[in-house]
Write an enzyme that holds these catalytic residues in place. Sequence first.
Site, PDB file in Angstrom:
ATOM      1  N   LYS A 193      29.350 -19.064  21.814  1.00  0.00           N
ATOM      2  CA  LYS A 193      28.329 -20.076  21.498  1.00  0.00           C
ATOM      3  C   LYS A 193      27.131 -19.881  22.430  1.00  0.00           C
ATOM      4  O   LYS A 193      25.974 -20.011  22.026  1.00  0.00           O
ATOM      5  CB  LYS A 193      28.932 -21.483  21.657  1.00  0.00           C
ATOM      6  N   HIS A 211      21.232 -27.560  34.345  1.00  0.00           N
ATOM      7  CA  HIS A 211      21.166 -28.153  33.021  1.00  0.00           C
ATOM      8  C   HIS A 211      20.687 -29.603  33.092  1.00  0.00           C
ATOM      9  O   HIS A 211      19.806 -30.015  32.351  1.00  0.00           O
ATOM     10  CB  HIS A 211      22.566 -28.087  32.406  1.00  0.00           C
ATOM     11  N   ASP A 238      17.914 -16.148   8.119  1.00  0.00           N
ATOM     12  CA  ASP A 238      19.029 -16.993   7.704  1.00  0.00           C
ATOM     13  C   ASP A 238      20.064 -17.045   8.841  1.00  0.00           C
ATOM     14  O   ASP A 238      20.876 -16.139   8.999  1.00  0.00           O
ATOM     15  CB  ASP A 238      19.621 -16.387   6.419  1.00  0.00           C
ATOM     16  N   GLU A 270      17.828 -27.461  22.388  1.00  0.00           N
ATOM     17  CA  GLU A 270      18.623 -27.673  23.612  1.00  0.00           C
ATOM     18  C   GLU A 270      17.822 -27.314  24.866  1.00  0.00           C
ATOM     19  O   GLU A 270      17.339 -26.184  24.991  1.00  0.00           O
ATOM     20  CB  GLU A 270      19.895 -26.809  23.530  1.00  0.00           C
TER      21      GLU A 270
HETATM   22  C1  MEV Z   1      26.040 -24.470  26.409  1.00  0.00           C
HETATM   23  O1  MEV Z   1      25.154 -24.700  25.326  1.00  0.00           O
HETATM   24  C2  MEV Z   1      26.507 -23.034  26.435  1.00  0.00           C
HETATM   25  C3  MEV Z   1      27.595 -22.700  27.476  1.00  0.00           C
HETATM   26  O2  MEV Z   1      28.675 -23.586  27.295  1.00  0.00           O
HETATM   27  C4  MEV Z   1      28.000 -21.273  27.261  1.00  0.00           C
HETATM   28  C5  MEV Z   1      29.196 -20.850  28.088  1.00  0.00           C
HETATM   29  O3  MEV Z   1      30.041 -21.667  28.449  1.00  0.00           O
HETATM   30  O4  MEV Z   1      29.307 -19.617  28.326  1.00  0.00           O
HETATM   31  C6  MEV Z   1      27.069 -22.919  28.874  1.00  0.00           C
END
Ligand code: MEV
Length: 430
Positions: free
Chosen positions: A269, A383, A285, A83
């Site tokens: 995430k 991004h 792992d 990513e």
């Molecule tokens: C994107 O890979 C991760 C985010 O969505 C994490 C978040 O929203 O805190 C930017």
Amino acid sequence: MNKISSRIPNFYNLSIEQRINKISEIFSLNQNEIDLLKNNSIDLDIADKMIENAIGTFSLPIGLGLNFLINGKDYIVPMVVEEPSVIAAASSAAKIIRQAGGFKATSTESMMIGQIQVVNCDFEKAKKIIIEQKDVLINIANNSEPKMKERGGGAKDLEVRILGNENEYPYCKMLVIHLLIDTCDAMGANLINTMCEAVSPYIEEITGGKVYLRILSNFTDKRLAKAEVKIPYELFDNKNYKGKDVVEGIIQAQNFAYLDTYRATTHNKGILNGIDPVVIATGNDWRAIEAGIHAYACKNGHYRSLTKWYKDNQDNLIGELELPMAVGIVGGATKIHPLAQLCLKILGVKSARELAEVIVCVGLAQNLSAIKSLATEGIQKGHMALHARNVAASAGAKGDLVNIIAKELVKLNEIKIDKAKSLLKEYSIK
Ligand code: MEV
């Protein structure tokens, strides 16, 4: 004394060749190691030994997370990830944290849990017998893996739990024994499973019950690592935002993730965006780590944000992240995969606990960067600027044209494949 600095200004602007040169200078890499980076692959015969039915290998980019200062030591952090913006984001938060004195990181011993399920017996009686026979069982476990005991690890203790209720779904009861095993610098999955299987015949003998499952638990809540930071609000001042407002936004993001599972999942995430790449780079792992972390996120019965962000009475931002972190620096893919070995060399960790501490710090930095952007200018600007390079490459741009087309896409605020293709056509004609 650690002499390596993780501050390498302008590393981003170097070509990949120049970056490899820089890193080989810093770490005195040999030709083999340089070739490994350049070929970015493992031999087919290694692949063939790692898994079944192998037909090839699948490469991902390795990048370096910079600026990490943890417990007074500098770390250059190899990250394997597909990513865009993950590594830039982690490095940029680490830079701010560095100015605030760096991360403080701690960890517990590498204490893992092996589970043994027993059914069809008088559970209360069996529990009493197992506790009485604890030393015998621990001895049997350790005799099955004598090397670990020699290293100071091995089975240390056991716990017995009775689960279930005949009157409620799934209308059954069972006894579960937890073998507590210190796996030292190994992740330890195989060792734990061996020990669980070794003690099972004796458990059946003394309880009169039947043993079914004998397997480690990936909910490694006795093998934790914690990262903490304290950041003066002034460090968030910039031309568009006042530091105090940024801190307020970060705390609002934290509170949202604490209250709401939909948001907590995305927030977490974002933490894993930092964690998985280091886990993968070091041959560990990542499914085990993910499973443990998500379970930890609902350890109090509700899935919540894994971080804590709040401010002290001087408006300093305080951040904390504690996670189960069962990673090793010996055994498994860590040992077999030559790139994992090289990544461990670059990272410079001397123990599994030190690796776990670094990984949790990267997770905290990654989250800080994400929620700071989300609570201020939004995530898309940065991004998409990085994503533009992907779009340009997908449209067929090669070499210098990738950056030229990407810059143009950002300038036009139209980061789309069709636009990239038409720009590419124009440049080709020129
Ligand atoms: C994107 O890979 C991760 C985010 O969505 C994490 C978040 O929203 O805190 C930017």
